[in-house]
Write a protein that holds these residues in place. Structure first.
Motif, PDB file in Angstrom:
ATOM      1  N   CYS A   7      35.875  -4.006  33.043  1.00  0.00           N
ATOM      2  CA  CYS A   7      35.262  -4.744  34.150  1.00  0.00           C
ATOM      3  C   CYS A   7      36.016  -4.523  35.466  1.00  0.00           C
ATOM      4  O   CYS A   7      35.388  -4.418  36.520  1.00  0.00           O
ATOM      5  CB  CYS A   7      35.189  -6.227  33.810  1.00  0.00           C
ATOM      6  SG  CYS A   7      34.040  -6.584  32.455  1.00  0.00           S
ATOM      7  N   ARG A   8      37.333  -4.465  35.425  1.00  0.00           N
ATOM      8  CA  ARG A   8      38.100  -4.261  36.666  1.00  0.00           C
ATOM      9  C   ARG A   8      37.771  -2.920  37.316  1.00  0.00           C
ATOM     10  O   ARG A   8      37.606  -2.826  38.527  1.00  0.00           O
ATOM     11  CB  ARG A   8      39.598  -4.338  36.406  1.00  0.00           C
ATOM     12  CG  ARG A   8      40.065  -5.735  36.189  1.00  0.00           C
ATOM     13  CD  ARG A   8      41.547  -5.754  35.958  1.00  0.00           C
ATOM     14  NE  ARG A   8      41.945  -7.068  35.519  1.00  0.00           N
ATOM     15  CZ  ARG A   8      42.995  -7.709  35.950  1.00  0.00           C
ATOM     16  NH1 ARG A   8      43.796  -7.127  36.809  1.00  0.00           N
ATOM     17  NH2 ARG A   8      43.272  -8.902  35.510  1.00  0.00           N
ATOM     18  N   VAL A  14      32.040  -0.428  42.013  1.00  0.00           N
ATOM     19  CA  VAL A  14      30.948  -1.082  42.734  1.00  0.00           C
ATOM     20  C   VAL A  14      31.326  -1.215  44.209  1.00  0.00           C
ATOM     21  O   VAL A  14      30.516  -0.939  45.094  1.00  0.00           O
ATOM     22  CB  VAL A  14      30.624  -2.456  42.104  1.00  0.00           C
ATOM     23  CG1 VAL A  14      29.770  -3.311  43.023  1.00  0.00           C
ATOM     24  CG2 VAL A  14      29.947  -2.270  40.750  1.00  0.00           C
ATOM     25  N   SER A  15      32.557  -1.615  44.480  1.00  0.00           N
ATOM     26  CA  SER A  15      33.012  -1.727  45.866  1.00  0.00           C
ATOM     27  C   SER A  15      33.035  -0.368  46.547  1.00  0.00           C
ATOM     28  O   SER A  15      32.610  -0.226  47.704  1.00  0.00           O
ATOM     29  CB  SER A  15      34.399  -2.358  45.915  1.00  0.00           C
ATOM     30  OG  SER A  15      34.344  -3.685  45.465  1.00  0.00           O
ATOM     31  N   LEU A  32      26.301   2.568  32.975  1.00  0.00           N
ATOM     32  CA  LEU A  32      26.255   2.147  31.574  1.00  0.00           C
ATOM     33  C   LEU A  32      26.876   0.761  31.418  1.00  0.00           C
ATOM     34  O   LEU A  32      26.305  -0.125  30.777  1.00  0.00           O
ATOM     35  CB  LEU A  32      26.983   3.154  30.682  1.00  0.00           C
ATOM     36  CG  LEU A  32      27.114   2.753  29.207  1.00  0.00           C
ATOM     37  CD1 LEU A  32      25.745   2.623  28.554  1.00  0.00           C
ATOM     38  CD2 LEU A  32      27.968   3.779  28.473  1.00  0.00           C
ATOM     39  N   HIS A  33      28.026   0.564  32.024  1.00  0.00           N
ATOM     40  CA  HIS A  33      28.696  -0.734  31.932  1.00  0.00           C
ATOM     41  C   HIS A  33      27.825  -1.828  32.539  1.00  0.00           C
ATOM     42  O   HIS A  33      27.675  -2.912  31.960  1.00  0.00           O
ATOM     43  CB  HIS A  33      30.056  -0.690  32.634  1.00  0.00           C
ATOM     44  CG  HIS A  33      30.835  -1.949  32.482  1.00  0.00           C
ATOM     45  ND1 HIS A  33      31.825  -2.092  31.543  1.00  0.00           N
ATOM     46  CD2 HIS A  33      30.759  -3.139  33.134  1.00  0.00           C
ATOM     47  CE1 HIS A  33      32.329  -3.320  31.628  1.00  0.00           C
ATOM     48  NE2 HIS A  33      31.691  -3.968  32.606  1.00  0.00           N
ATOM     49  N   PRO A  39      27.733 -10.187  33.498  1.00  0.00           N
ATOM     50  CA  PRO A  39      28.573 -10.666  34.603  1.00  0.00           C
ATOM     51  C   PRO A  39      28.853  -9.582  35.655  1.00  0.00           C
ATOM     52  O   PRO A  39      28.822  -9.867  36.852  1.00  0.00           O
ATOM     53  CB  PRO A  39      29.870 -11.114  33.918  1.00  0.00           C
ATOM     54  CG  PRO A  39      29.471 -11.427  32.518  1.00  0.00           C
ATOM     55  CD  PRO A  39      28.391 -10.438  32.200  1.00  0.00           C
ATOM     56  N   CYS A  40      29.099  -8.365  35.217  1.00  0.00           N
ATOM     57  CA  CYS A  40      29.338  -7.278  36.177  1.00  0.00           C
ATOM     58  C   CYS A  40      28.064  -6.922  36.927  1.00  0.00           C
ATOM     59  O   CYS A  40      28.106  -6.590  38.112  1.00  0.00           O
ATOM     60  CB  CYS A  40      29.907  -6.047  35.466  1.00  0.00           C
ATOM     61  SG  CYS A  40      31.640  -6.243  34.998  1.00  0.00           S
ATOM     62  N   ARG A  41      26.928  -7.004  36.258  1.00  0.00           N
ATOM     63  CA  ARG A  41      25.650  -6.748  36.911  1.00  0.00           C
ATOM     64  C   ARG A  41      25.420  -7.778  38.018  1.00  0.00           C
ATOM     65  O   ARG A  41      25.010  -7.435  39.126  1.00  0.00           O
ATOM     66  CB  ARG A  41      24.526  -6.787  35.868  1.00  0.00           C
ATOM     67  CG  ARG A  41      23.292  -6.098  36.260  1.00  0.00           C
ATOM     68  CD  ARG A  41      22.302  -5.848  35.130  1.00  0.00           C
ATOM     69  NE  ARG A  41      22.134  -6.938  34.190  1.00  0.00           N
ATOM     70  CZ  ARG A  41      22.487  -6.902  32.902  1.00  0.00           C
ATOM     71  NH1 ARG A  41      23.052  -5.812  32.404  1.00  0.00           N
ATOM     72  NH2 ARG A  41      22.276  -7.923  32.117  1.00  0.00           N
ATOM     73  N   ALA A  42      25.723  -9.040  37.743  1.00  0.00           N
ATOM     74  CA  ALA A  42      25.588 -10.096  38.762  1.00  0.00           C
ATOM     75  C   ALA A  42      26.556  -9.842  39.917  1.00  0.00           C
ATOM     76  O   ALA A  42      26.199 -10.011  41.087  1.00  0.00           O
ATOM     77  CB  ALA A  42      25.835 -11.464  38.132  1.00  0.00           C
ATOM     78  N   TYR A  43      27.781  -9.434  39.590  1.00  0.00           N
ATOM     79  CA  TYR A  43      28.774  -9.119  40.624  1.00  0.00           C
ATOM     80  C   TYR A  43      28.262  -7.978  41.514  1.00  0.00           C
ATOM     81  O   TYR A  43      28.348  -8.052  42.739  1.00  0.00           O
ATOM     82  CB  TYR A  43      30.105  -8.736  39.973  1.00  0.00           C
ATOM     83  CG  TYR A  43      31.133  -8.256  40.949  1.00  0.00           C
ATOM     84  CD1 TYR A  43      31.842  -9.148  41.743  1.00  0.00           C
ATOM     85  CD2 TYR A  43      31.409  -6.895  41.088  1.00  0.00           C
ATOM     86  CE1 TYR A  43      32.788  -8.709  42.651  1.00  0.00           C
ATOM     87  CE2 TYR A  43      32.348  -6.443  41.992  1.00  0.00           C
ATOM     88  CZ  TYR A  43      33.034  -7.355  42.764  1.00  0.00           C
ATOM     89  OH  TYR A  43      33.960  -6.914  43.663  1.00  0.00           O
TER      90      TYR A  43
END
Length: 86
Positions: A7-8, A14-15, A32-33, A39-43
């Protein structure tokens, strides 16, 4: 090679994707992740919305934009800070 990013790393990618296109393995592994991790998709959605909102409020003149070299230095400093806090 690890087939799944943590996730990190996805958050960093993403940034980064707000400023430049992800290429190759980084792009595929991030997608893929995001497909598998709500949670990462929402982020990623939140970061994209924030980026759009900021871009719409900041004048788009040359004096308001960082050079490619300056963006690279900021990204490297953020990566260094992130690796120290991990």
């Amino acid at each position: 090679m690890n087939l799944m990013l943590g996730c990190r790393q996805v958050a960093r990618n993403v940034s980064r994707a707000c400023d430049e296109d992800l290429r190759g393995w980084a792009r595929m592994a991030t997608r893929l992740h995001l497909f598998l991790c709500p949670p990462c998709r929402a982020y990623a959605r939140d970061i994209a919305a924030l980026h759009r909102r900021i871009a719409s409020t900041v004048p788009d003149g040359p004096e308001q934009r960082l050079s490619g070299d300056a963006r690279k230095r900021v990204r490297e400093a953020a990566d260094d800070e992130g690796s120290r806090s991990s």
